[in-house]
Motif scaffolding. Structure first.
Motif, PDB file in Angstrom:
ATOM      1  N   CYS A  17      26.313  54.740  79.849  1.00 42.83           N
ATOM      2  CA  CYS A  17      24.933  55.029  79.451  1.00 42.83           C
ATOM      3  C   CYS A  17      24.122  55.418  80.681  1.00 42.83           C
ATOM      4  O   CYS A  17      24.477  55.099  81.801  1.00 42.83           O
ATOM      5  CB  CYS A  17      24.306  53.846  78.735  1.00 42.83           C
ATOM      6  N   VAL A  18      23.040  56.137  80.430  1.00 41.98           N
ATOM      7  CA  VAL A  18      22.093  56.541  81.462  1.00 41.98           C
ATOM      8  C   VAL A  18      20.724  56.039  81.023  1.00 41.98           C
ATOM      9  O   VAL A  18      20.352  56.165  79.851  1.00 41.98           O
ATOM     10  CB  VAL A  18      22.069  58.077  81.633  1.00 41.98           C
ATOM     11  N   HIS A  19      19.964  55.485  81.968  1.00 40.20           N
ATOM     12  CA  HIS A  19      18.629  54.997  81.648  1.00 40.20           C
ATOM     13  C   HIS A  19      17.805  56.139  81.075  1.00 40.20           C
ATOM     14  O   HIS A  19      17.831  57.262  81.590  1.00 40.20           O
ATOM     15  CB  HIS A  19      17.959  54.442  82.909  1.00 40.20           C
ATOM     16  N   PRO A  20      17.051  55.891  79.986  1.00 46.01           N
ATOM     17  CA  PRO A  20      16.288  56.966  79.342  1.00 46.01           C
ATOM     18  C   PRO A  20      15.342  57.701  80.289  1.00 46.01           C
ATOM     19  O   PRO A  20      15.148  58.912  80.144  1.00 46.01           O
ATOM     20  CB  PRO A  20      15.497  56.241  78.244  1.00 46.01           C
ATOM     21  N   ASP A  21      14.763  57.014  81.257  1.00 43.79           N
ATOM     22  CA  ASP A  21      13.837  57.657  82.187  1.00 43.79           C
ATOM     23  C   ASP A  21      14.527  58.599  83.162  1.00 43.79           C
ATOM     24  O   ASP A  21      13.864  59.382  83.843  1.00 43.79           O
ATOM     25  CB  ASP A  21      13.071  56.603  82.998  1.00 43.79           C
ATOM     26  N   ARG A  22      15.861  58.517  83.273  1.00 49.53           N
ATOM     27  CA  ARG A  22      16.603  59.313  84.255  1.00 49.53           C
ATOM     28  C   ARG A  22      17.516  60.338  83.609  1.00 49.53           C
ATOM     29  O   ARG A  22      18.351  60.940  84.287  1.00 49.53           O
ATOM     30  CB  ARG A  22      17.412  58.390  85.164  1.00 49.53           C
ATOM     31  N   ARG A  23      17.369  60.581  82.318  1.00 47.65           N
ATOM     32  CA  ARG A  23      18.191  61.589  81.644  1.00 47.65           C
ATOM     33  C   ARG A  23      17.782  62.983  82.094  1.00 47.65           C
ATOM     34  O   ARG A  23      16.644  63.225  82.474  1.00 47.65           O
ATOM     35  CB  ARG A  23      18.064  61.435  80.137  1.00 47.65           C
ATOM     36  N   GLY A  24      18.728  63.898  82.073  1.00 46.44           N
ATOM     37  CA  GLY A  24      18.460  65.274  82.466  1.00 46.44           C
ATOM     38  C   GLY A  24      18.564  65.519  83.960  1.00 46.44           C
ATOM     39  O   GLY A  24      18.254  66.605  84.433  1.00 46.44           O
ATOM     40  N   GLU A  25      19.022  64.523  84.717  1.00 45.28           N
ATOM     41  CA  GLU A  25      19.143  64.649  86.172  1.00 45.28           C
ATOM     42  C   GLU A  25      20.592  64.803  86.630  1.00 45.28           C
ATOM     43  O   GLU A  25      20.868  64.840  87.820  1.00 45.28           O
ATOM     44  CB  GLU A  25      18.518  63.437  86.864  1.00 45.28           C
ATOM     45  N   GLY A  26      21.524  64.862  85.707  1.00 44.81           N
ATOM     46  CA  GLY A  26      22.930  65.054  86.058  1.00 44.81           C
ATOM     47  C   GLY A  26      23.757  63.793  86.145  1.00 44.81           C
ATOM     48  O   GLY A  26      24.960  63.854  86.405  1.00 44.81           O
ATOM     49  N   PHE A  27      23.136  62.621  85.934  1.00 39.86           N
ATOM     50  CA  PHE A  27      23.896  61.366  86.013  1.00 39.86           C
ATOM     51  C   PHE A  27      24.962  61.291  84.919  1.00 39.86           C
ATOM     52  O   PHE A  27      26.094  60.893  85.177  1.00 39.86           O
ATOM     53  CB  PHE A  27      22.975  60.152  85.919  1.00 39.86           C
ATOM     54  N   GLY A  28      24.609  61.652  83.697  1.00 39.89           N
ATOM     55  CA  GLY A  28      25.561  61.595  82.592  1.00 39.89           C
ATOM     56  C   GLY A  28      26.727  62.545  82.799  1.00 39.89           C
ATOM     57  O   GLY A  28      27.882  62.194  82.541  1.00 39.89           O
ATOM     58  N   THR A  29      26.453  63.738  83.276  1.00 31.99           N
ATOM     59  CA  THR A  29      27.508  64.725  83.540  1.00 31.99           C
ATOM     60  C   THR A  29      28.470  64.216  84.604  1.00 31.99           C
ATOM     61  O   THR A  29      29.689  64.285  84.442  1.00 31.99           O
ATOM     62  CB  THR A  29      26.880  66.058  83.988  1.00 31.99           C
TER      63      THR A  29
END
Length: 90
Positions: free
Chosen positions: A45-57
């Motif tokens: 999981c990725v913290h909702p505030d940090r989505r879209g920054e490439g962490f999930g990828t």
């Protein structure tokens, strides 16, 4: 992602903000026991505030590579399968 710290020394990688707060976390865990097919579960999981920054990828790339390592080290001559489990942090 530049201000974060990535720790993959253990079996489960974690990104931490400078404050020490978790940004993203994941795992790639082989199933125990003999099953058909041999399985590795990927969870993260990725913290909702940090989505879209490439962490999930980046996390999924690590998980897929680690999952394939687990499958490659299996002594079983059974088919192998990765199972992705996604969750959203709230």
């Amino acid at each position: 992602m530049t201000e974060s710290t990535f720790n993959s020394a253990g079996a489960e990688p974690t990104w931490l903000a400078p404050s020490g707060r978790a940004i993203a976390h994941g795992s790639a865990i082989p199933a125990e026991g003999r099953e058909t097919p041999v399985r590795v579960s990927l969870d993260g999981c990725v913290h909702p505030d940090r989505r879209g920054e490439g962490f999930g990828t980046a996390l999924l790339a690590w998980q897929e590579a680690r999952g394939l390592q687990h499958l490659a080290t299996s002594d079983e001559t059974l088919p192998g399968r990765r199972r992705n489990i996604g969750k959203q942090a709230t």
